[in-house]
Design a protein around this motif. Structure first.
Motif, short mmCIF file in Angstrom:
data_model
loop_
_atom_site.label_atom_id
_atom_site.label_comp_id
_atom_site.label_asym_id
_atom_site.label_seq_id
_atom_site.Cartn_x
_atom_site.Cartn_y
_atom_site.Cartn_z
N ALA A 41 27.38 23.27 3.30
CA ALA A 41 26.39 24.42 3.31
C ALA A 41 25.56 24.47 4.56
O ALA A 41 25.41 25.43 5.16
CB ALA A 41 25.56 24.40 2.04
N GLY A 97 29.79 14.88 -5.01
CA GLY A 97 30.24 16.30 -4.92
C GLY A 97 28.85 17.04 -4.40
O GLY A 97 29.00 17.94 -3.28
N TYR A 114 28.79 19.06 -0.93
CA TYR A 114 28.38 20.52 -1.01
C TYR A 114 27.36 20.88 -0.02
O TYR A 114 27.23 21.76 0.69
CB TYR A 114 28.07 20.91 -2.45
CG TYR A 114 27.84 22.63 -2.40
CD1 TYR A 114 28.90 23.15 -2.61
CD2 TYR A 114 26.64 23.05 -2.46
CE1 TYR A 114 28.75 24.53 -2.69
CE2 TYR A 114 26.28 24.40 -2.74
CZ TYR A 114 27.40 25.15 -2.66
OH TYR A 114 27.11 26.52 -2.81
N TRP A 174 26.07 26.22 -6.68
CA TRP A 174 26.94 25.23 -6.91
C TRP A 174 27.31 24.68 -8.37
O TRP A 174 28.29 24.12 -8.80
CB TRP A 174 26.54 24.15 -6.07
CG TRP A 174 25.42 23.13 -6.54
CD1 TRP A 174 24.25 23.68 -6.40
CD2 TRP A 174 25.30 22.01 -7.41
NE1 TRP A 174 23.29 22.66 -6.98
CE2 TRP A 174 24.25 21.70 -7.82
CE3 TRP A 174 26.40 21.38 -8.28
CZ2 TRP A 174 23.79 20.72 -8.46
CZ3 TRP A 174 26.12 20.43 -8.74
CH2 TRP A 174 24.90 20.03 -8.90
#
Length: 76
Positions: free
Chosen positions: A27, A19, A23, A53
Motif C-alpha cells: 500500500a 500478510g 500488504y 484488507w
C-alpha cells in the motif's frame, strides 16, 4: 470447506504476522508511485485500504478470540 478452530487460529496468526506487513508495504509503495495527493485524499486512501484488507479474511478471523468450542468444558 470449513476450517477447524485451531486451523483458523493458525491462519489468522499467519495473516497478521506475514500478510499484513506485506500488504502495508504494498500500500505504501503504491501511494509513493502517485504524485503526492492532498493530505485528506491520502488519509482517505489509507483508511480505505486499512479496512479493505480484512474483508477477504472475515471467515478466518470470525470467533478466533473466543474459547475453543470443541474443547471439553468444566462440568460439575
Amino acid at each position: 470447506m470449513a476450517l477447524s478452530y485451531k486451523a483458523r487460529r493458525r491462519w489468522a496468526m499467519v495473516i497478521l504476522v506475514v500478510g499484513l506487513p506485506l500488504y502495508i508495504v504494498a500500500a505504501v509503495t503504491v501511494m509513493t508511485w502517485l504524485d503526492r495527493p492532498p493530505i485528506w485524499l491520502e488519509l482517505l486512501v489509507y483508511l480505505a485500504l486499512g479496512f479493505v484488507w480484512a474483508l477477504p479474511f472475515r471467515f478466518v478471523f470470525r470467533g478466533v478470540g473466543q474459547p475453543d468450542p470443541d474443547a471439553p468444558g468444566d462440568e460439575g
